[in-house]
Enzyme design. Sequence first.
Site, short mmCIF file in Angstrom:
data_model
loop_
_atom_site.label_atom_id
_atom_site.label_comp_id
_atom_site.label_asym_id
_atom_site.label_seq_id
_atom_site.Cartn_x
_atom_site.Cartn_y
_atom_site.Cartn_z
N ARG A 1 -12.65 1.61 8.24
CA ARG A 1 -11.38 1.06 8.72
C ARG A 1 -11.13 1.57 10.12
O ARG A 1 -12.08 1.76 10.87
CB ARG A 1 -10.25 1.40 7.76
N PRO B 1 0.71 -1.24 0.00
CA PRO B 1 0.00 0.00 0.00
C PRO B 1 0.75 1.31 0.00
O PRO B 1 0.71 1.98 -0.97
CB PRO B 1 -0.92 -0.10 1.18
N GLU B 2 1.32 1.76 1.00
CA GLU B 2 1.62 3.18 1.03
C GLU B 2 2.96 3.51 0.37
O GLU B 2 3.68 2.62 -0.05
CB GLU B 2 1.52 3.69 2.48
N LYS C 1 1.22 6.22 -4.69
CA LYS C 1 1.15 4.76 -4.62
C LYS C 1 1.05 4.13 -6.00
O LYS C 1 0.91 2.91 -6.10
CB LYS C 1 -0.05 4.35 -3.77
#
Length: 323
Positions: free
Chosen positions: A290, A2-3, A61
């Site tokens: 989340r 992800p990041e 990303k």
Amino acid sequence: MPELPEVEVVRAGLAQAVTGARVAAVDVLDRRALTRHDAASGDFESLVTGARIEAAVRRGKFLWLPIGDDRAVVGHLGMSGQLLLRTPDHPGDDRHARIRLHLDHPEHGELRIDFVDQRTFGSLAVDRLVPTADGEVAGFSPGVSGPWARSIPAQVSHIARDPLDPAFDDRRFLDALARRASGVKRVLLDQGLVSGVGNIYADEALWAVRLHGEQPASSLTRRRGGELLTAVRDVLGKALAEGGTSFDAQYVNVNGASGYFAHSLNAYGRAGLPCPRCGTPMVRESFMNRSSHRCPRCQRLRMPRAGAATSTPVRTDGSPARR
DNA sequence: ACAGCATCCTGAAGGC
DNA sequence: TGCCTTCAGGATGCTG
């Protein structure tokens, strides 16, 4: 993965292995991995086969491999995507292997890029390159340049520069903060404003500057906004230096190895554990489907008083108001 | 125009 | 053991 730090680890691994390679063949094992590919521009396999990879570039990303001057293979890892470098004889029997690129490199010989993605939120696509809005270099690809450098894949053009990009416009970011009534965490996660920050590093940066994620962005003083931006850069840079954050085998570099930054996390995933700064147990709160993690003592919400002029930001660092 | 929510998908982990 | 719920590092398209 992800990041920004995790994606950069992947980009760097790809860059040194595949720059200058030619795509000999393509296997699409699961067409869901091509959801971002616009079939109207041609078939993914035929557009990629025979192409020479010029570089590996990243913004936020997203990463892309320019092929020729005006096209690129764009990748996004989504929640669980991996790009793995393998030898041609690797079994590649992963349950979640979606796409394989068979490469031929003039010096390294034959190799393979396997796009593996459990949750299928990630994707590959061939996209056309369009000039960047500001005319600057599109993304991060140190030491390599070409006619493609000031162009960006069309589907990435709405993504803001990331805070480690030399062309990132600090003033523009701070202006936007002042205009947004949304909680500051939501703003940090807006890839159209600042890219590369996800749930982990947003929580980490907010902890570092003692901000509550629901604090209205427009309530921050310019100075606090600047401190936040500095904290974001700091946490991304440190995570990158440690090879990114890995909790399990899902988040790995092109060789399948994990990063070490999980040991350095101060907020993310630490619900119930003491705040590293004050010892108060950290809390987990639901946020946008989340979780957010924060210290209830260091990171308090400071709402503007009702009736106060909205143009006057409240102090959010706990220091007494002056003047 | 903006803000906020639901949605895509698979697997692991925990409660009963 | 099995079944159910919850959760996971993301982007997007729709709604109001």
